[in-house]
Structure formats: C-alpha cells, structure tokens
Design a protein around this motif. Structure first.
Motif, PDB file in Angstrom:
ATOM      1  N   TYR A  50       0.826  -1.214   0.000  1.00 32.48           N
ATOM      2  CA  TYR A  50       0.000   0.000   0.000  1.00 32.48           C
ATOM      3  C   TYR A  50       0.860   1.265   0.000  1.00 32.48           C
ATOM      4  CZ  TYR A  50      -4.644  -2.069   0.339  1.00 32.48           C
ATOM      5  OH  TYR A  50      -5.811  -2.713   0.059  1.00 32.48           O
ATOM      6  N   GLU A  51       1.984   1.239   0.711  1.00 32.11           N
ATOM      7  CA  GLU A  51       2.877   2.390   0.710  1.00 32.11           C
ATOM      8  C   GLU A  51       3.450   2.631  -0.690  1.00 32.11           C
ATOM      9  OE1 GLU A  51       4.445   2.449   5.334  1.00 32.11           O
ATOM     10  OE2 GLU A  51       5.534   1.237   3.867  1.00 32.11           O
ATOM     11  N   LYS A  52       3.843   1.554  -1.373  1.00 32.49           N
ATOM     12  CA  LYS A  52       4.389   1.692  -2.732  1.00 32.49           C
ATOM     13  C   LYS A  52       3.344   2.247  -3.701  1.00 32.49           C
ATOM     14  CE  LYS A  52       8.124  -1.630  -2.630  1.00 32.49           C
ATOM     15  NZ  LYS A  52       8.731  -2.814  -3.229  1.00 32.49           N
ATOM     16  N   ARG A  53       2.087   1.906  -3.487  1.00 33.58           N
ATOM     17  CA  ARG A  53       1.002   2.400  -4.349  1.00 33.58           C
ATOM     18  C   ARG A  53       0.499   3.768  -3.883  1.00 33.58           C
ATOM     19  NH1 ARG A  53       0.095   0.053  -8.977  1.00 33.58           N
ATOM     20  NH2 ARG A  53      -1.970   0.959  -8.812  1.00 33.58           N
ATOM     21  N   ASP A  54       1.053   4.258  -2.779  1.00 29.56           N
ATOM     22  CA  ASP A  54       0.656   5.536  -2.174  1.00 29.56           C
ATOM     23  C   ASP A  54      -0.785   5.487  -1.645  1.00 29.56           C
ATOM     24  OD1 ASP A  54       1.550   8.035  -1.327  1.00 29.56           O
ATOM     25  OD2 ASP A  54       0.743   9.053  -3.085  1.00 29.56           O
ATOM     26  N   TRP A  55      -1.228   4.307  -1.222  1.00 27.93           N
ATOM     27  CA  TRP A  55      -2.581   4.121  -0.692  1.00 27.93           C
ATOM     28  C   TRP A  55      -2.609   4.154   0.831  1.00 27.93           C
ATOM     29  CZ3 TRP A  55      -3.867  -0.892  -3.881  1.00 27.93           C
ATOM     30  CH2 TRP A  55      -4.039  -0.557  -5.227  1.00 27.93           C
ATOM     31  N   PHE A  56      -1.458   3.926   1.464  1.00 26.18           N
ATOM     32  CA  PHE A  56      -1.443   3.844   2.924  1.00 26.18           C
ATOM     33  C   PHE A  56      -1.684   5.205   3.570  1.00 26.18           C
ATOM     34  CE2 PHE A  56       0.425   3.137   7.172  1.00 26.18           C
ATOM     35  CZ  PHE A  56      -0.292   2.002   7.526  1.00 26.18           C
ATOM     36  N   LYS A  57      -1.523   6.253   2.809  1.00 31.13           N
ATOM     37  CA  LYS A  57      -1.675   7.617   3.335  1.00 31.13           C
ATOM     38  C   LYS A  57      -3.117   7.947   3.707  1.00 31.13           C
ATOM     39  CE  LYS A  57      -2.419   9.711  -1.159  1.00 31.13           C
ATOM     40  NZ  LYS A  57      -1.916  10.583  -2.192  1.00 31.13           N
ATOM     41  N   TYR A  58      -4.067   7.208   3.175  1.00 32.56           N
ATOM     42  CA  TYR A  58      -5.464   7.542   3.442  1.00 32.56           C
ATOM     43  C   TYR A  58      -5.797   7.319   4.911  1.00 32.56           C
ATOM     44  CZ  TYR A  58      -5.767   7.672  -1.608  1.00 32.56           C
ATOM     45  OH  TYR A  58      -5.546   7.968  -2.915  1.00 32.56           O
ATOM     46  N   PRO A  59      -6.569   8.227   5.501  1.00 30.35           N
ATOM     47  CA  PRO A  59      -6.860   8.141   6.933  1.00 30.35           C
ATOM     48  C   PRO A  59      -7.808   6.985   7.276  1.00 30.35           C
ATOM     49  CG  PRO A  59      -8.080   9.956   5.954  1.00 30.35           C
ATOM     50  CD  PRO A  59      -7.181   9.402   4.879  1.00 30.35           C
ATOM     51  N   PRO A  60      -7.846   6.615   8.551  1.00 31.26           N
ATOM     52  CA  PRO A  60      -8.683   5.498   8.983  1.00 31.26           C
ATOM     53  C   PRO A  60     -10.149   5.606   8.564  1.00 31.26           C
ATOM     54  CG  PRO A  60      -7.181   6.084  10.726  1.00 31.26           C
ATOM     55  CD  PRO A  60      -7.034   7.139   9.661  1.00 31.26           C
ATOM     56  N   GLN A  61     -10.728   6.798   8.599  1.00 33.69           N
ATOM     57  CA  GLN A  61     -12.140   6.898   8.221  1.00 33.69           C
ATOM     58  C   GLN A  61     -12.342   6.541   6.740  1.00 33.69           C
ATOM     59  OE1 GLN A  61     -10.370   9.491   9.462  1.00 33.69           O
ATOM     60  NE2 GLN A  61     -10.696  11.347   8.261  1.00 33.69           N
ATOM     61  N   ASP A  62     -11.364   6.831   5.889  1.00 35.66           N
ATOM     62  CA  ASP A  62     -11.448   6.398   4.491  1.00 35.66           C
ATOM     63  C   ASP A  62     -11.328   4.880   4.403  1.00 35.66           C
ATOM     64  OD1 ASP A  62     -11.628   9.061   3.833  1.00 35.66           O
ATOM     65  OD2 ASP A  62      -9.705   9.158   2.771  1.00 35.66           O
ATOM     66  N   ARG A  63     -10.443   4.326   5.220  1.00 33.63           N
ATOM     67  CA  ARG A  63     -10.251   2.872   5.214  1.00 33.63           C
ATOM     68  C   ARG A  63     -11.556   2.167   5.599  1.00 33.63           C
ATOM     69  NH1 ARG A  63      -7.426   1.101   2.109  1.00 33.63           N
ATOM     70  NH2 ARG A  63      -5.954   2.742   2.559  1.00 33.63           N
ATOM     71  N   VAL A  64     -12.305   2.731   6.551  1.00 32.64           N
ATOM     72  CA  VAL A  64     -13.600   2.146   6.938  1.00 32.64           C
ATOM     73  C   VAL A  64     -14.557   2.177   5.745  1.00 32.64           C
ATOM     74  CG1 VAL A  64     -15.607   2.409   8.442  1.00 32.64           C
ATOM     75  CG2 VAL A  64     -13.313   2.608   9.394  1.00 32.64           C
ATOM     76  N   ASN A  65     -14.491   3.237   4.956  1.00 35.02           N
ATOM     77  CA  ASN A  65     -15.329   3.288   3.754  1.00 35.02           C
ATOM     78  C   ASN A  65     -14.959   2.163   2.793  1.00 35.02           C
ATOM     79  OD1 ASN A  65     -16.812   5.505   4.583  1.00 35.02           O
ATOM     80  ND2 ASN A  65     -15.439   6.964   3.611  1.00 35.02           N
ATOM     81  N   TYR A  66     -13.659   1.892   2.658  1.00 36.23           N
ATOM     82  CA  TYR A  66     -13.230   0.792   1.787  1.00 36.23           C
ATOM     83  C   TYR A  66     -13.703  -0.558   2.332  1.00 36.23           C
ATOM     84  CZ  TYR A  66     -10.161   4.294  -0.324  1.00 36.23           C
ATOM     85  OH  TYR A  66      -9.672   5.416  -0.941  1.00 36.23           O
ATOM     86  N   ILE A  67     -13.669  -0.705   3.654  1.00 32.38           N
ATOM     87  CA  ILE A  67     -14.180  -1.949   4.260  1.00 32.38           C
ATOM     88  C   ILE A  67     -15.652  -2.106   3.924  1.00 32.38           C
ATOM     89  CG2 ILE A  67     -14.728  -3.100   6.450  1.00 32.38           C
ATOM     90  CD1 ILE A  67     -12.139  -1.827   7.585  1.00 32.38           C
ATOM     91  N   THR A  68     -16.411  -1.032   4.024  1.00 32.94           N
ATOM     92  CA  THR A  68     -17.841  -1.075   3.713  1.00 32.94           C
ATOM     93  C   THR A  68     -18.064  -1.472   2.255  1.00 32.94           C
ATOM     94  OG1 THR A  68     -18.276   0.615   5.382  1.00 32.94           O
ATOM     95  CG2 THR A  68     -19.965   0.287   3.716  1.00 32.94           C
ATOM     96  N   GLU A  69     -17.271  -0.901   1.364  1.00 29.15           N
ATOM     97  CA  GLU A  69     -17.380  -1.249  -0.056  1.00 29.15           C
ATOM     98  C   GLU A  69     -17.102  -2.737  -0.267  1.00 29.15           C
ATOM     99  OE1 GLU A  69     -15.016  -0.305  -4.221  1.00 29.15           O
ATOM    100  OE2 GLU A  69     -14.940   1.178  -2.607  1.00 29.15           O
ATOM    101  N   GLU A  70     -16.043  -3.228   0.362  1.00 27.86           N
ATOM    102  CA  GLU A  70     -15.691  -4.643   0.209  1.00 27.86           C
ATOM    103  C   GLU A  70     -16.751  -5.556   0.827  1.00 27.86           C
ATOM    104  OE1 GLU A  70     -13.604  -5.612  -1.832  1.00 27.86           O
ATOM    105  OE2 GLU A  70     -12.311  -3.872  -2.083  1.00 27.86           O
ATOM    106  N   LEU A  71     -17.363  -5.134   1.937  1.00 29.79           N
ATOM    107  CA  LEU A  71     -18.438  -5.931   2.529  1.00 29.79           C
ATOM    108  C   LEU A  71     -19.625  -6.031   1.579  1.00 29.79           C
ATOM    109  CD1 LEU A  71     -18.451  -4.831   6.269  1.00 29.79           C
ATOM    110  CD2 LEU A  71     -18.014  -7.127   5.370  1.00 29.79           C
ATOM    111  N   GLY A  72     -19.916  -4.950   0.862  1.00 33.51           N
ATOM    112  CA  GLY A  72     -20.980  -4.990  -0.137  1.00 33.51           C
ATOM    113  C   GLY A  72     -20.671  -5.991  -1.236  1.00 33.51           C
TER     114      GLY A  72
END
Length: 107
Positions: free
Chosen positions: A14-36
């Motif tokens: 994720y760091e290499k893709r520059d994705w790790f920078k996103y804050p925890p609240q964004d990560r929760v949104n991604y979890i919600t998307e994946e749960l769907g």
C-alpha cells in the motif's frame, strides 16, 4: 502464511502504491465497499443473480469470487489495524478471550 507477515507485506504494498496515506475513516469506507461486494458474492451463490449486464458464473467462478471478496475484507481490516499499530494476532487473541469470557467457556 503468517497473518502478521501478510499485514507487513500489505502495508509495504500500500505504501508503494501511495494508498497507505489515506486516513482510517477512508479505510472504513473501503471496508464497507468490500463488505458490499462480499454480500453480492454470497447472494450469487445462495440465491443467484439475474442481471443482464453480468456474465453468468459457473460454480467454481462463484467460489473463487467469494474467496476474493473475503480476502479483500480481511486485507482492508489488516490495513486499518496497521494504521493503529495493532497486530493481527492481537486481534485474534482479543476475539477468543472476549468470547471465552462472555460465554464462560473454553473450546
């Protein structure tokens, strides 16, 4: 595969893709998307899908999609845990201890 090693690998990826920078609240949104997406995969296996824009999957493809979506959910949780410096084995131990205490039993 060790889950803690996988978490470390994910963070580096994720760091290499520059994705790790996103804050925890964004990560929760991604979890919600994946749960769907996981929900849709389960529905496809258990109930079926009748959508004209989607390819009809055979059983092996349905099961592969289920594994993919489960893995995506786990990965998002592991990345979120890394944001809070929580190791996966700590989460697993916490879960077991909570259930043992709550139901007063050891399996």
């Amino acid at each position: 595969m060790d889950i803690n090693e996988h978490q470390q690998w994910l963070v580096k990826f994720y760091e290499k893709r520059d994705w790790f920078k996103y804050p925890p609240q964004d990560r929760v949104n991604y979890i919600t998307e994946e749960l769907g997406e996981l929900s849709r995969a389960v529905r496809t296996i258990e109930v079926g899908r009748d959508h004209p824009g989607e390819k009809i999957l055979n059983q092996a493809e349905k099961e592969d999609n289920l594994r993919e979506e489960m893995a995506d959910v786990i990965d998002q949780v592991l990345v979120l845990a890394a944001k809070y410096d929580i190791k996966p084995d700590e989460l697993l131990e916490y879960s077991e201890n909570k259930l043992k205490k709550r139901f007063n039993m050891d399996v």
